[in-house]
Design an enzyme around this catalytic site. Structure first.
Site, PDB file in Angstrom:
ATOM      1  N   LYS A  97      51.119  -2.453 121.559  1.00  0.00           N
ATOM      2  CA  LYS A  97      50.058  -2.624 122.566  1.00  0.00           C
ATOM      3  C   LYS A  97      50.562  -3.442 123.766  1.00  0.00           C
ATOM      4  CE  LYS A  97      46.189  -3.158 124.680  1.00  0.00           C
ATOM      5  NZ  LYS A  97      45.225  -2.206 125.133  1.00  0.00           N
TER       6      LYS A  97
ATOM      7  N   GLY B  96      50.193  -0.300 145.493  1.00  0.00           N
ATOM      8  CA  GLY B  96      48.862  -0.840 145.758  1.00  0.00           C
ATOM      9  C   GLY B  96      48.926  -2.316 146.068  1.00  0.00           C
TER      10      GLY B  96
ATOM     11  N   LEU C 221      42.466   2.584 125.898  1.00  0.00           N
ATOM     12  CA  LEU C 221      41.587   3.179 126.906  1.00  0.00           C
ATOM     13  C   LEU C 221      41.586   2.365 128.203  1.00  0.00           C
ATOM     14  CD1 LEU C 221      38.829   1.287 126.790  1.00  0.00           C
ATOM     15  CD2 LEU C 221      38.414   2.661 124.753  1.00  0.00           C
TER      16      LEU C 221
ATOM     17  N   LYS D 263      39.827  -1.555 140.425  1.00  0.00           N
ATOM     18  CA  LYS D 263      40.140  -0.125 140.503  1.00  0.00           C
ATOM     19  C   LYS D 263      38.817   0.639 140.560  1.00  0.00           C
ATOM     20  CE  LYS D 263      40.378   1.255 135.758  1.00  0.00           C
ATOM     21  NZ  LYS D 263      41.164   1.940 134.770  1.00  0.00           N
TER      22      LYS D 263
ATOM     23  N   LYS E 202      21.756  -9.319 123.920  1.00  0.00           N
ATOM     24  CA  LYS E 202      22.534  -8.103 124.165  1.00  0.00           C
ATOM     25  C   LYS E 202      22.084  -6.978 123.235  1.00  0.00           C
ATOM     26  CE  LYS E 202      27.286  -8.077 125.358  1.00  0.00           C
ATOM     27  NZ  LYS E 202      28.655  -8.373 124.928  1.00  0.00           N
TER      28      LYS E 202
ATOM     29  N   CYS F  91      43.418  -6.614 131.690  1.00  0.00           N
ATOM     30  CA  CYS F  91      44.454  -6.301 130.696  1.00  0.00           C
ATOM     31  C   CYS F  91      45.879  -6.582 131.149  1.00  0.00           C
ATOM     32  CB  CYS F  91      44.306  -4.849 130.280  1.00  0.00           C
ATOM     33  SG  CYS F  91      42.654  -4.484 129.691  1.00  0.00           S
TER      34      CYS F  91
HETATM   35  C1  UGA Z   1      45.055  -0.762 131.059  1.00  0.00           C
HETATM   36  C2  UGA Z   1      45.872   0.338 130.367  1.00  0.00           C
HETATM   37  O1  UGA Z   1      46.132   1.392 131.288  1.00  0.00           O
HETATM   38  C3  UGA Z   1      45.136   0.896 129.155  1.00  0.00           C
HETATM   39  O2  UGA Z   1      45.962   1.839 128.475  1.00  0.00           O
HETATM   40  C4  UGA Z   1      44.811  -0.254 128.198  1.00  0.00           C
HETATM   41  O3  UGA Z   1      44.071   0.181 127.077  1.00  0.00           O
HETATM   42  C5  UGA Z   1      43.987  -1.295 128.956  1.00  0.00           C
HETATM   43  O4  UGA Z   1      44.736  -1.772 130.095  1.00  0.00           O
HETATM   44  C6  UGA Z   1      43.702  -2.417 127.996  1.00  0.00           C
HETATM   45  O5  UGA Z   1      44.661  -3.061 127.552  1.00  0.00           O
HETATM   46  O6  UGA Z   1      42.558  -2.607 127.595  1.00  0.00           O
HETATM   47  P1  UGA Z   1      42.984  -0.805 132.773  1.00  0.00           P
HETATM   48  O7  UGA Z   1      43.285  -2.259 132.933  1.00  0.00           O
HETATM   49  O8  UGA Z   1      41.580  -0.379 132.528  1.00  0.00           O
HETATM   50  O9  UGA Z   1      43.855  -0.181 131.559  1.00  0.00           O
HETATM   51  O10 UGA Z   1      43.419  -0.128 134.108  1.00  0.00           O
HETATM   52  P2  UGA Z   1      44.560   0.826 134.685  1.00  0.00           P
HETATM   53  O11 UGA Z   1      43.941   2.093 135.136  1.00  0.00           O
HETATM   54  O12 UGA Z   1      45.735   0.941 133.795  1.00  0.00           O
HETATM   55  O13 UGA Z   1      44.962  -0.004 136.012  1.00  0.00           O
HETATM   56  C7  UGA Z   1      45.428  -1.346 135.936  1.00  0.00           C
HETATM   57  C8  UGA Z   1      45.822  -1.843 137.313  1.00  0.00           C
HETATM   58  O14 UGA Z   1      47.000  -1.188 137.758  1.00  0.00           O
HETATM   59  C9  UGA Z   1      44.769  -1.603 138.411  1.00  0.00           C
HETATM   60  O15 UGA Z   1      44.688  -2.740 139.221  1.00  0.00           O
HETATM   61  C10 UGA Z   1      45.311  -0.422 139.185  1.00  0.00           C
HETATM   62  O16 UGA Z   1      44.886  -0.396 140.521  1.00  0.00           O
HETATM   63  C11 UGA Z   1      46.798  -0.698 139.086  1.00  0.00           C
HETATM   64  N1  UGA Z   1      47.628   0.516 139.249  1.00  0.00           N
HETATM   65  C12 UGA Z   1      47.619   1.489 138.316  1.00  0.00           C
HETATM   66  C13 UGA Z   1      48.455   0.618 140.348  1.00  0.00           C
HETATM   67  O17 UGA Z   1      48.479  -0.273 141.254  1.00  0.00           O
HETATM   68  N2  UGA Z   1      49.262   1.716 140.472  1.00  0.00           N
HETATM   69  C14 UGA Z   1      49.275   2.701 139.556  1.00  0.00           C
HETATM   70  O18 UGA Z   1      50.052   3.678 139.729  1.00  0.00           O
HETATM   71  C15 UGA Z   1      48.430   2.598 138.442  1.00  0.00           C
END
Ligand code: UGA
Length: 431
Positions: free
Chosen positions: A207, A256, A153, A323, A35, A263
């Site tokens: 967190k 959704g 993030l 996503k 890596k 996460c």
């Molecule tokens: C999530 C958190 O949003 C971050 O703040 C955090 O740092 C991260 O986990 C982590 O712990 O590392 P992430 O998993 O990258 O981030 O993705 P999100 O954009 O939050 O989406 C998570 C899931 O929720 C996806 O499957 C998305 O499609 C779903 N989602 C999100 C919905 O179905 N509806 C929404 O309104 C928002």
């Protein structure tokens, strides 16, 4: 400031390149020599918009370097831990990578310099104490302060989120760590981004409680979406109307096919495991996990019912990632949908902009090289990820390409009226 980031995964690479972009001198360490070789050449093993450019820029101006040898971190006063914490057998996070990284870091203590170990990996409540106990056992507790500094993030917008966070959380056990944390984050706090300094345990809880709360909102809106569908309401308006209340807000109210990723599912389970350890009732989070598991299955059943009703044989699946703007398949609704449709006898083609023409062993399928190739010859489309490319689709062309003219959109990316005008039998969520 000299910074070392241990772990060249998703969080580590983003943090390292962003700290380097502040003008800090950053060395990013990983055990995998392979890596490190890849990264030294400016190649990035993960898909994240903007990351490659930022890494290459910091490599070329000398602010960032990569190494597989912890002794290269000698000059760093802040050592950021960003190694993985995969789920263990009963939902608890596996800390073995964290603990072996701490053992390696402890070898730096021979120069008697004080350093902060900054935990950015998502770690269970109590981990900072476990690390302090380990440092104590190794006889080097005096040389390190342990800072709990969770990362918030999101995949797909990681650089933006790192550089524009709503808040920075730092849990400390020594006043000396406060000065170091303030210096590390000065480029952000000088832009009025709040830095909340608290104790280690509270930072660790913040967190998990944040992720589980957001996951709960999604599970909740998904159920309200079902209710809208059953009694003739419109979830878009309902979510908007709810979100106009400032106490609720507009975010994370998009229905959704169930939340996925590395996460929310993992962290909700880990928080529940912690609560069980302490014999605390966290039935709300338990319900969120159950509701989300059921959601993924019920969406697949709905797809099967729709397609069978329309006598569909060939299905184009649009989107595999959990996503948009990521190629991450972990806990993605697609992992349920693709095998279920195949086992029901549907002829399935899949396309995802982040993984064209790619063999996906987990699904025993190879993706199409383009959107056009995926929908060509299909009877119906199932939209699983809200990629911008799909949102831009010409609905008339989509209708012309699909012989049964059926679309099940699990992300509500199209206007239902426009889809109907194009002649599509268009199904979406909660409207
Ligand atoms: C999530 C958190 O949003 C971050 O703040 C955090 O740092 C991260 O986990 C982590 O712990 O590392 P992430 O998993 O990258 O981030 O993705 P999100 O954009 O939050 O989406 C998570 C899931 O929720 C996806 O499957 C998305 O499609 C779903 N989602 C999100 C919905 O179905 N509806 C929404 O309104 C928002």
């Amino acid at each position: 400031m000299n910074v070392c980031v241990v772990g060249c995964g998703y969080v580590g690479l983003v943090a390292a390149s962003c700290f380097a972009s502040f003008g800090m001198t950053v060395v990013c360490i990983d055990n995998s020599k392979e890596k490190i070789d890849t990264l030294q050449n400016g190649d990035i093993p993960i898909y994240e918009p903007g990351l490659k450019e930022l890494v290459q820029k910091s490599l070329s101006n000398g602010n960032l370097s990569f190494s597989s040898d912890i002794s290269d971190a000698g000059s760093a006063s802040a050592i950021v831990l960003a190694v993985g914490t995969p789920p263990g057998a009963n939902g608890e996070a596996d800390l073995s990578y964290i603990l072996s990284a701490v053992k390696e870091i402890s070898s730096l203590a021979s120069d008697n310099k004080e350093r902060a170990i900054i935990i950015k990996s998502t770690v269970p409540v109590g981990t900072s104490q476990i690390i302090r106990d380990l440092l104590d056992d190794l006889g080097v507790e005096e040389n390190f302060y342990v800072v709990s500094n969770p990362e918030f993030l999101r995949e797909g917008s990681a650089i933006f989120d790192f550089l524009h966070p709503d808040r920075i959380i730092a849990g400390i056990h020594s006043p000396k760590a406060k000065t170091l944390v303030e210096t590390l984050y000065q480029p952000l706090t000088s832009q009025n981004i709040p830095l909340l300094i608290t104790d280690n345990t509270s930072a660790e809880i913040i967190k998990y409680a944040s992720n589980a709360f957001l996951a709960t909102r999604i599970a909740y809106i998904n159920q309200i979406s079902d209710l809208c569908e059953a009694c003739g309401g419109n979830i878009e308006v309902v979510a908007k109307g709810m979100g106009l209340d400032h106490r609720i807000g507009q975010h994370y109210l998009q229905p959704g096919p169930g939340f996925g990723g590395s996460c929310f599912p993992k962290d909700a389970s880990a928080l529940l495991a912690t609560a069980r350890n302490y014999q605390v009732d966290l039935s709300i989070v338990e319900s969120t996990i159950l509701a989300n598991n059921k959601r993924k299955l019920s969406i697949v059943q709905k797809a099967i019912d729709i397609f069978k009703n329309h006598d569909v044989k060939k299905v184009a699946i649009l989107g595999l990632a959990f996503k948009p703007d990521t190629d991450d398949l972990r806990e993605s609704p697609a992992l349920y949908a693709v095998p279920a449709l195949v086992s029901q006898g549907f002829d399935v083609k899949v396309y995802d902009p982040a993984m064209p023409s790619k063999k996906i062993p987990a699904l025993n399928i190879t993706t199409e090289d383009s959107l056009v190739a995926c929908i060509k010859g299909a009877d119906a489309a199932l939209i699983l990820t809200e990629w911008q490319q799909f949102k831009m689709l010409d609905l008339q062309k989509l209708a012309d390409a699909l012989s049964a003219k059926v679309v099940f959109d699990t992300r509500n990316i199209f206007d239902a009226m426009r889809a109907a005008h194009a002649g599509l039998a268009y199904y979406s969520l909660g409207r």
